[in-house]
Write a protein that holds these residues in place. Structure first.
Motif, mmCIF file in Angstrom:
data_model
loop_
_atom_site.group_PDB
_atom_site.id
_atom_site.type_symbol
_atom_site.label_atom_id
_atom_site.label_comp_id
_atom_site.label_asym_id
_atom_site.label_seq_id
_atom_site.Cartn_x
_atom_site.Cartn_y
_atom_site.Cartn_z
ATOM 1 N N TRP A 238 -13.000 -6.470 -7.163
ATOM 2 C CA TRP A 238 -12.404 -6.369 -5.772
ATOM 3 C C TRP A 238 -11.014 -6.304 -5.787
ATOM 4 O O TRP A 238 -10.355 -6.757 -6.638
ATOM 5 C CB TRP A 238 -12.652 -7.810 -5.161
ATOM 6 N N PHE A 239 -10.400 -5.699 -4.795
ATOM 7 C CA PHE A 239 -9.158 -5.241 -4.708
ATOM 8 C C PHE A 239 -8.572 -5.147 -3.457
ATOM 9 O O PHE A 239 -9.321 -5.215 -2.255
ATOM 10 C CB PHE A 239 -8.868 -3.500 -5.058
ATOM 11 N N THR A 240 -7.377 -5.117 -3.016
ATOM 12 C CA THR A 240 -6.973 -5.204 -1.898
ATOM 13 C C THR A 240 -6.073 -3.642 -1.424
ATOM 14 O O THR A 240 -5.644 -3.206 -2.280
ATOM 15 C CB THR A 240 -5.533 -6.094 -1.598
ATOM 16 N N GLU A 241 -6.261 -3.358 -0.098
ATOM 17 C CA GLU A 241 -5.887 -2.081 0.203
ATOM 18 C C GLU A 241 -4.496 -2.508 1.036
ATOM 19 O O GLU A 241 -4.597 -2.681 2.361
ATOM 20 C CB GLU A 241 -6.641 -1.075 0.883
ATOM 21 N N TRP A 242 -3.271 -2.482 0.715
ATOM 22 C CA TRP A 242 -2.074 -2.966 1.234
ATOM 23 C C TRP A 242 -1.706 -2.242 2.494
ATOM 24 O O TRP A 242 -1.353 -2.387 3.571
ATOM 25 C CB TRP A 242 -1.161 -3.122 0.460
ATOM 26 N N GLY A 243 -1.899 -0.607 2.364
ATOM 27 C CA GLY A 243 -1.424 0.102 3.481
ATOM 28 C C GLY A 243 -2.812 0.297 4.366
ATOM 29 O O GLY A 243 -2.771 1.067 5.386
ATOM 30 N N GLY A 244 -3.804 0.266 3.763
ATOM 31 C CA GLY A 244 -5.054 0.514 4.719
ATOM 32 C C GLY A 244 -5.775 -0.982 5.265
ATOM 33 O O GLY A 244 -6.741 -0.800 6.062
ATOM 34 N N ASN A 245 -5.222 -1.898 5.244
ATOM 35 C CA ASN A 245 -5.378 -3.115 5.712
ATOM 36 C C ASN A 245 -7.145 -3.646 5.514
ATOM 37 O O ASN A 245 -7.753 -3.924 6.479
ATOM 38 C CB ASN A 245 -5.278 -3.138 7.302
ATOM 39 N N ARG A 246 -7.406 -3.309 4.259
ATOM 40 C CA ARG A 246 -8.706 -3.638 3.939
ATOM 41 C C ARG A 246 -8.864 -4.295 2.723
ATOM 42 O O ARG A 246 -7.760 -4.330 1.785
ATOM 43 C CB ARG A 246 -9.491 -2.336 3.606
#
Length: 313
Positions: A238-246
């Protein structure tokens, strides 16, 4: 498609900046607040608590150490911090003004960390003895670090566009990435014996095997700016998308699914498997998000499944 439920829990004001997060030995979530110089603690279902550091500390990454305490980097103060589960804090000054960022427990019973401004990787024992290892590159901005299944430490070189490996004796190997300007940040040991990482500038998830072979998986939104990555205990990452808000998941075969966070502009950073079996991510707006995964069902709105076409080298 997998059904995912996301709930947010307020743990600080909007200026505190929750950044990295980990599960402690006390089955609580521990997180750094980079803008307010604090360490936070949350037992799921209870009220959060916090511990003050000195001004200008800028705590970044936090992990559980081999001694049962939490260890964290103080990017602004050039120190390594230690906090026990009852809140006692120690700090260890580093020999150089190096901007420590990533930190991880190693197989040798010590903690290893990156020095972003000094092109070095450091090692600190649980009694505070520090050793530094120079890297064979300059201006590389070594960032996140993790322990690999091979007993070595693996780390991202954000500005050198590469993944590094350092053995317990200090031998360093550099593995360039296929995509120019990918700027890798987060890194973790995967369930398949490889190391997985995210490329914040290229919008990709990467995998590197023990042999140095790199495979990259493009995200559906290449401008999503993935930041951190972890394993979920069930075979996916699992990963975070800092710029995609996801947040998103990737199976070892490359199937990617992404999920919108409830609050726009929440700036997700660190992500970890929580003590309750859910995924938790730190949101810079002052909250933690709890992500639960249910068996496959018809896809809810604002979610997407994507089979990445990997590139390899």
């Amino acid at each position: 498609m997998t059904h995912v439920s996301i709930e947010e829990y307020r743990v600080a004001d909007g200026d505190a900046g929750p950044y990295a997060i980990t599960t402690g030995p006390d089955r609580a979530l521990w997180f750094t607040m980079v803008h307010s110089d604090r360490i936070g603690r949350l037992v799921p279902g209870r009220e959060p608590t916090g511990y003050e550091l000195g001004p200008g500390r800028r705590p970044t990454v936090i992990v559980t150490g081999p001694d049962g305490a939490l260890w964290f980097t103080e990017y602004g103060a050039h120190q390594i911090g230690r906090i026990t589960t009852d809140g006692a804090i120690d700090e260890f000054a580093l020999p150089t003004g190096c901007g420590p960022f990533g930190i991880a427990a190693a197989s040798d019973g010590a903690l290893w960390f990156t020095e972003t401004a000094a092109d070095r990787v450091g090692r600190i024992t649980t009694d505070g003895r520090i050793t530094e290892f120079p890297l064979p590159v300059t201006g590389a901005f070594p960032s996140a670090i993790c322990a690999g299944d091979d007993g070595a430490m693996w780390f991202t070189l954000n500005q050198a566009n590469a993944i590094g490996r350092i053995g317990m004796e200090g031998t360093v190997t550099i593995h360039p990435l296929p995509t120019e300007g990918a700027a890798p940040v987060g890194i973790t040991a995967g369930p398949d014996g490889a190391v997985w990482f995210v490329e914040i500038a290229a919008g990709q998830v990467g995998r590197i095997g023990r042999d140095g072979r790199v495979t990259e998986f493009p995200l559906p939104d290449r401008a999503a700016r993935p930041h951190a990555i972890t394993t979920d205990g069930n075979g996916d990452l699992w990963f975070t998308e800092w710029g995609g808000n996801r947040v998103g998941s990737v199976a070892p075969g490359g199937v990617i699914e992404v999920y919108d966070l409830p609050t726009p502009g929440s700036e997700p950073h660190g992500i970890t498997l929580g003590p309750d079996g859910a995924l938790w991510t730190a949101l810079e707006i002052g909250a933690l998000a709890r992500i639960t995964v249910a068996p496959a069902c018809p896809a809810p709105s604002r979610q997407g499944r994507f089979q990445a076409r990997p590139s390899s080298r």
